[in-house]
Design a protein around this motif. Structure first.
Motif, short mmCIF file in Angstrom:
data_model
loop_
_atom_site.label_atom_id
_atom_site.label_comp_id
_atom_site.label_asym_id
_atom_site.label_seq_id
_atom_site.Cartn_x
_atom_site.Cartn_y
_atom_site.Cartn_z
N GLN A 198 0.84 -1.47 0.23
CA GLN A 198 0.25 -0.03 -0.17
C GLN A 198 0.77 1.29 0.29
OE1 GLN A 198 -3.70 0.74 2.21
NE2 GLN A 198 -2.64 1.40 4.19
N ASP A 201 1.87 2.18 -3.35
CA ASP A 201 0.79 2.49 -4.21
C ASP A 201 0.22 4.23 -4.11
OD1 ASP A 201 0.40 0.69 -6.38
OD2 ASP A 201 -0.78 -0.42 -4.29
N LYS A 202 1.03 4.31 -2.43
CA LYS A 202 0.85 5.86 -2.27
C LYS A 202 1.59 6.66 -2.68
CE LYS A 202 -2.37 5.63 1.88
NZ LYS A 202 -2.80 5.52 2.95
N ALA A 205 1.40 6.91 -6.36
CA ALA A 205 0.32 8.29 -6.81
C ALA A 205 0.88 9.66 -6.61
CB ALA A 205 -0.24 7.89 -6.10
N GLU A 217 -4.60 -1.73 -4.97
CA GLU A 217 -4.65 -1.16 -3.78
C GLU A 217 -6.40 -2.50 -4.58
OE1 GLU A 217 -4.23 3.17 -3.11
OE2 GLU A 217 -3.29 2.86 -4.92
N GLU A 460 -5.07 4.09 -12.53
CA GLU A 460 -5.19 5.21 -11.46
C GLU A 460 -5.97 6.15 -12.15
OE1 GLU A 460 -3.45 1.78 -9.93
OE2 GLU A 460 -2.73 2.78 -11.36
N SER A 480 -9.41 0.28 3.47
CA SER A 480 -8.50 -0.19 3.06
C SER A 480 -8.56 -1.55 3.31
CB SER A 480 -7.19 0.21 1.77
OG SER A 480 -6.32 0.55 3.92
N THR A 508 8.37 3.91 3.31
CA THR A 508 8.24 4.81 2.53
C THR A 508 9.65 6.16 2.33
OG1 THR A 508 6.17 4.80 3.23
CG2 THR A 508 6.95 7.26 2.05
#
Length: 941
Positions: A198, A201-202, A205, A217, A460, A480, A508
C-alpha cells in the motif's frame, strides 16, 4: 467414513417407513430400486405387529435380526453423512467470498435441513464424518461448524475430483487447515507485506501522478498468498519457483518480496531505458518488469524467477510451464533421465497468477490446462492464483463470462478450487496452505480464487463510476484491506500502532531514497549467467560456422538410428525405412531429408546436447517420413533408436507428440528454449499454415523477446510449405508474416544480429547444417524453417555425406554452376522447392542463357553472396524473382527492396497474382496456375 446405512440396501438408505436416496426422501411405496438384488433383499423385511423391521425368524434364519434402534442409528448417521457431503459439494454457493457484494448470498436449496431427515436437536457423532475438534454434538452444532467452514470466507469445489482418495484427503485437510491458528510471526509478516504494498501505491500516486501503475490496492491480500506460498515451498524443500503474473499488483510484489530495485523502476518512469545505451534493445513497459532472486524462508534458500510477460494476458502461462520443464530437465531430478519422460521434479514448481476476466475469456488457458498431464508436457501440477477483481476492464463478472466462476474451466482437468474472500488475509493464508499441500501430495493443478476489487478502476487514471456506480459506492466507502487488518492485529495486541506506522514510514523513506538515487543510476550491463554463462549476444558480422561432422561418425549415427534389437518392426518400414537408410549411408549418396535430420539430431546428441521436437504426430512425421520412434507391432512398446547409440551418451532426443494445440504448445516450447542453451527445442506444425493459431506467441515472444527483454531463444519452427494443390489452408506457411516481423534493414547487409532467421532450404544437407548451427554457435536465435513437403521424397532433392562432412557449413546462396556465366542473359532468383520445377522446365527448354540462383537464407538477407553471384553474370540484363506464392505473399516484398537497394539492379516479379486466400481450392485452376508460374519467368524480357 459412513457411506451407507448398511450393505443391505447398497446406495440407498432405509429408515423407518421411508427410504433416503442421495438427493431426497421418498415414501417407501414410491421407491424404484434399479437393482434386483436390492428389491429381493428389501422383500425380506416385514412389518411385525410391534412395528419392528427385521427378518422373518423362521424363513430367513441365516440373516441377522435388525432392531428398530439399530436401523434408526444407521439412518441417522447416513443422513448426517449426507448433510456433511452436501455442504462439501454445495457450501460454496452461499459462501461469503465477495468483499463488495451488493447482496448476501442466497440460501442454497441443496442445504435445506428438511431434506436430510434430521432435526436440529438430535445428537450425532462426528468421527469418521466431520473433521472437528469435538467428537459429538447436536445437529445444530454440526450445522454451525459446517456453515463456518464451508459457507464462510472460503468456498471450495472438489467433489468432482477423480479419485475417492483425493476427495477424502481434501475434505479432511480443508477442515483441519481451516481450524488451524496462525502464529503471531505469520500474522506480522503478512501485514508487513500488505502495508508495504500500500505504501508503494501511495508513493507512486504522489510522485508520478499520471503513471498507470495497475497497483495492488484492493488486492493486497495477494501478499499473504505469496508469503505463505514461499513458506510452503521451502517447507517442501523446493529449490526453484518459476512464475508468471499479469500487471495487477506486479510492481508491488516486485519491489517488495522479489527485491526489484525501486531506483530501476523510477529511472524508467523518468523516461530512461532499462538497458545500457550500447545494447540493441527496445525495452518494455514497467508493468512487464521482472526479477530473478534468491529468497530465504526458515533458513532455506528458494530461487524465484518471474517471467517477462506481454500485454496479451495469459499468453505467458504456457511459456512459464515450458520454462519450468526446462529447469526440471536442467536440474535433472525426478524421472528425467536418458530414454525416459520427465513426470515431475521434486525441486521445481510452477506458479501462475491470473486475472479473473482473462482467465475465463482467453482460450490459451484451456489449451494450457490440457497440457497438464500430457506426456512430455507434464510438470507435476501448477499452483494458480486468480486475483479476482470481479471486473474485466469495465465489464462486470456477470457479463464477462457464462459460468458461475471464472475458474470453471479448472473442472475440465479435475483441479480443485478454493474461492476465498480477499478481505480476509488469514483465510487467504489458509487457502494457500491447503493448495500447496494438495499440489505436493498429488502433483496436480490447484486454484486459489481470491475475490477482491480494484480501488481505482482499470487503472489509476480511470473513472469506474461511469459504468459501475453501485459497486464503487461500496468500494469508496471502505477502509483499505491492509489498514483494516492492521487494526485487527493491534486490537489483538499482536502489534502496536507505532509498529504499524513504522513499517509504512520506513518503507516510504526507502522509496524516497531510491528516488533520490535515480540521477546517478546507470543500468547494469547485460550479461549471461548461470547455464547461459558461455553464451553471448550475436554480432553484426556475418559468420560461417563449421557444422560438418566426420563421415565415419555420420555412418555410425545412421546405422544406430534404425537399430532396434528385439523389436517387431512394421514390415513396410523394414524395407522403406531401415534397409533404405542403411543402403544410402553405405553408398554415401542420395541422402534424403529424414536421414539428414536423423544425422543432425544424432550428432548433436553425441556432442552432449539435448534435442526436443514437439508437435502433432512428430514421432512418425505428418508425411510419414521421420519414424524417429518405432513401435513394436506386437506389444505397442515405443523405441527411440537415437537414444541408445552408445552407453556413455548423455544427450537425449525427446519426441513430444503434442495435443491438438498451437498457441499453448508453441508457448511451452519457447519457455523450454529459454531455460537452457543446451537443448535444441523444435516445434513442427502439421502444415505451416497452422502456425497462425499461435500468432500471439510469435509476435510477443519469439520475434521480440530478445529486443524487449534481452532473453535469448534458439527455438526452431518447422513449417511445411509448398503449393501442391492442397488448398488455402495446406499450402503456405505465410513466410511474409515472419519476414515482416524481422528487424532486417533494407539499407545494409544483415549480420547474425537479426531478431530471428528465416531459411528456405532446398537440400537435406542444408537442413542438416541449419539444425546443427542452432547449437554450435555461441549465441541463440529463433529459426523459422520453411520446411518442404514433396521434397522429402523428391528424387532430385538429395545430398551426399560429403556435403555434411567436417569443414562444410550452411550456404546462404547456392549459385548456378550448370551454365556458362558468359552466356547468361537472364538470372532467376528463387527460394525453396520451386527451384526444382524451374530447373526441370529449363532442361526441357534447353535454355542455356538462363541462370537460376537459390536463396537458401531469406533473413538474414545474404547480400554479399548475392552480389558475388550477380557479378559472375556480366551479360545478364534481366533479374527476376520467381515464387509460387501470390504477389502479396511469400518473400517478394522482402527481397525486392533489399536486392534493388543493395545490388543496384531492378528486380521483376513472376508468380501468382495478388490474392485474398493463400491458394485456390479448385484443382483445375491450381494446375493452370502451377504451369504459369513455371513458364512465365522464361518468357519475360
Amino acid at each position: 467414513m459412513y457411506r451407507n446405512v448398511s450393505n443391505i440396501i447398497g446406495e440407498n438408505y432405509c429408515r423407518l417407513g421411508t427410504c433416503v436416496s442421495r438427493d431426497r426422501i421418498l415414501p417407501r411405496n414410491q421407491i424404484n430400486f434399479p437393482c434386483a438384488n436390492r428389491r429381493r433383499i428389501l422383500a425380506k423385511f416385514y412389518h411385525s405387529k410391534h412395528g419392528v423391521y427385521g427378518y422373518k425368524p423362521k424363513t430367513y434364519k441365516k440373516y441377522y435380526e435388525v432392531s428398530r434402534e439399530s436401523l434408526t442409528s444407521r439412518a441417522k448417521y447416513s443422513n448426517f453423512y449426507r448433510l456433511v457431503t452436501a455442504y462439501r459439494e454445495h457450501g460454496h454457493k452461499q459462501a461469503s467470498i465477495d468483499p463488495i457484494s451488493l447482496q448476501t448470498p442466497s440460501p442454497s436449496p441443496e442445504l435445506n435441513l428438511n431434506k436430510f431427515g434430521l432435526n436440529g436437536d438430535e445428537k450425532v457423532s462426528f468421527p469418521g464424518i466431520l473433521n472437528a475438534k469435538q467428537t459429538e454434538g447436536s445437529v445444530n452444532v454440526a450445522l454451525s461448524i459446517l456453515r463456518k467452514v464451508y459457507a464462510g470466507p472460503i468456498g471450495v469445489e472438489f467433489s468432482y475430483l477423480e479419485t475417492e482418495e483425493e476427495r477424502e484427503w481434501f475434505a479432511q485437510n480443508f477442515e483441519e487447515v481451516y481450524m488451524e491458528a496462525l502464529d503471531r510471526d505469520t500474522k506480522r509478516a503478512i501485514v508487513t507485506e500488505m502495508l508495504k504494498s500500500q505504501a508503494l501505491d501511495k508513493f507512486l500516486a504522489i510522485k508520478f501522478v499520471t503513471f498507470k501503475r495497475y497497483g495492488g490496492e484492493g488486492a493486497e491480500s495477494m501478499m499473504a498468498f505469496f508469503h505463505e506460498f514461499f513458506k510452503q515451498a521451502t517447507a517442501a524443500k523446493l529449490d526453484h519457483i518459476v512464475m508468471c503474473m499479469p500487471h495487477r499488483g506486479r510492481l508491488n510484489f516486485l519491489t517488495g518480496m522479489l527485491r526489484f530495485p525501486p531506483k530501476k523502476l523510477f529511472h524508467k518512469l523518468r523516461g530512461f531505458a532499462e538497458f545500457p545505451e550500447d545494447v540493441k534493445a527496445t525495452g518494455d513497459v514497467t508493468s512487464h518488469f521482472t526479477s530473478s532472486v534468491d529468497l530465504s524462508f526458515d533458513q532455506r534458500n528458494l530461487h524465484v524467477t518471474m517471467l517477462y510477460n506481454p500485454s496479451h494476458l495469459e499468453a505467458v502461462n504456457p511459456v512459464s510451464m515450458g520454462k519450468t520443464r526446462g529447469v526440471m530437465q536442467a536440474v535433472g531430478d525426478g524421472a528425467y533421465s536418458r530414454g525416459q519422460d520427465l513426470a515431475w521434479s521434486d525441486k521445481v514448481l510452477n506458479l501462475q497468477v491470473h486475472g479473473d476476466a482473462a482467465y475465463a475469456g482467453q482460450g490459451v488457458n484451456q489449451e494450457s490446462l490440457a497440457l497438464h498431464a500430457a506426456p512430455h508436457f507434464e510438470i507435476g501440477g501448477s499452483v494458480h492464483l486468480i486475483v479476482n477483481n470481479q471486473l474485466g476492464f469495465t465489464t462486470p463478472a456477470d457479463r464477462g463470462r457464462s459460468s458461475r466462476y471464472c475458474t470453471d474451466i479448472a473442472k475440465s482437468i479435475s483441479a480443485p478450487v478454493l474461492h476465498v474472500n480477499g478481505d480476509d488475509p488469514e483465510m487467504v493464508v489458509r487457502a494457500t496452505r491447503l493448495a500447496c499441500r494438495y499440489q505436493r501430495k498429488f502433483r496436480k493443478d490447484v486454484f486459489v480464487d481470491m475475490n477482491c476489487f480494484r480501488r481505482w478502476g482499470h487503472n489509476e487514471l480511470d473513472d469506474p463510476t461511469f459504468t459501475n456506480p453501485a459497486i464503487y459506492k461500496i468500494i469508496q466507502s471502505r477502509k483499505s484491506v491492509p489498514d483494516k487488518y492492521a487494526e485487527e492485529l493491534i486490537k489483538a495486541e499482536i502489534m502496536t500502532t507505532d509498529e504499524a506506522k513504522s513499517i509504512v514510514s520506513e518503507h516510504t523513506a526507502w522509496l524516497a531514497e531510491s528516488l533520490r538515487q535515480v540521477d546517478n543510476y546507470v543500468p547494469e550491463p547485460v550479461y549471461f549467467g548461470g547455464r547461459w554463462s558461455e553464451m553471448s549476444q550475436a554480432q553484426a558480422s556475418v559468420s560461417k560456422w563449421n557444422t560438418g561432422v566426420d563421415v565415419d561418425l555420420l555412418r555410425f549415427i545412421a546405422s544406430k538410428s534404425v537399430q532396434c534389437p528385439e523389436l517387431e518392426i512394421h514390415p513396410h518400414l523394414l524395407k522403406s525405412h531401415v534397409e533404405a537408410r542403411l543402403n544410402k549411408v553405405s553408398d554415401g549418396l542420395k541422402i534424403d531429408w529424414a536421414t539428414a535430420e536423423a544425422l543432425a539430431f544424432g550428432s548433436l546428441l553425441h556432442e552432449g546436447y539435448n534435442v526436443r521436437i514437439s508437435g502433432q504426430d512428430v514421432g512418425r512425421g505428418t508425411f510419414s517420413h521421420r519414424h524417429a520412434m518405432l513401435v513394436d507391432q506386437s506389444t505397442g512398446d515405443i523405441h527411440i533408436p537415437l537414444n541408445s547409440m552408445t552407453e556413455t551418451q548423455t544427450g537425449k532426443l525427446e519426441l513430444a507428440n503434442s495435443i491438438l494445440s498451437e498457441e499453448a504448445v508453441l508457448g511451452f516450447e519457447y519457455g523450454l528454449s529459454i531455460a537452457s542453451p543446451s537443448t535444441l527445442a523444435i516445434w513442427e506444425a502439421q502444415f505451416g499454415d497452422f502456425f497462425n493459431g499461435a500468432q500471439i506467441i510469435i509476435d510477443t515472444f519469439v520475434s521480440s523477446g530478445e529486443v524487449k527483454w534481452m532473453i535469448s531463444s534458439g527455438l526452431t519452427m518447422l513449417l511445411p510449405h509448398g503449393y501442391d494443390g492442397a488448398g488455402p489452408e495446406h499450402s503456405s506457411c505465410r513466410m511474409e508474416r515472419f519476414l515482416q516481423l524481422t528487424d532486417s534493414n533494407e539499407d545494409r547487409p544483415d549480420g547474425d544480429d537479426v531478431n530471428m532467421q528465416l531459411a528456405n532450404p532446398t537440400t537435406p544437407a542444408q537442413y542438416f547444417h541449419l539444425l546443427r548451427r542452432q547449437m554450435v554457435r555461441n549465441f541463440r536465435k529463433p529459426l523459422i524453417v520453411v520446411a518442404p513437403k514433396i521434397l522429402i521424397r523428391h528424387s532430385a532433392a538429395t545430398s551426399s555425406l560429403t556435403d555434411m562432412e567436417t569443414g562444410t557449413s550452411f550456404v546462404n546462396v547456392i549459385g548456378d554452376t550448370t551454365v556458362n556465366p558468359a552466356e547468361v542473359k537472364k538470372v532467376i532468383l528463387v527460394s525453396g522447392k520451386h527451384y526444382y520445377a524451374l530447373n526441370k522446365h529449363r532442361e526441357i527448354l534447353e535454355a542455356k542463357d538462363v541462370a537460376i540462383v537459390r536463396l537458401e537464407s531469406i533473413c538474414p538477407f545474404p547480400v554479399l553472396e548475392i552480389l558475388e553471384e550477380v557479378r559472375r553474370f556480366k551479360r545478364a540484363r534481366t533479374f527476376i524473382w520467381s515464387q509460387e506464392e501470390p504477389q502479396n505473399m511469400g518473400a517478394w516484398s522482402f527481397v525486392k527492396p533489399r536486392f534493388e537497394n543493395l545490388c543496384g539492379r531492378q528486380l521483376k516479379y513472376s508468380g501468382r497474382r495478388a490474392m485474398a486466400a493463400p491458394a485456390t481450392g479448385v484443382g483445375q485452376v491450381h494446375q493452370q496456375e502451377a504451369r504459369e508460374v513455371i513458364v512465365k519467368p522464361f518468357t519475360m524480357a
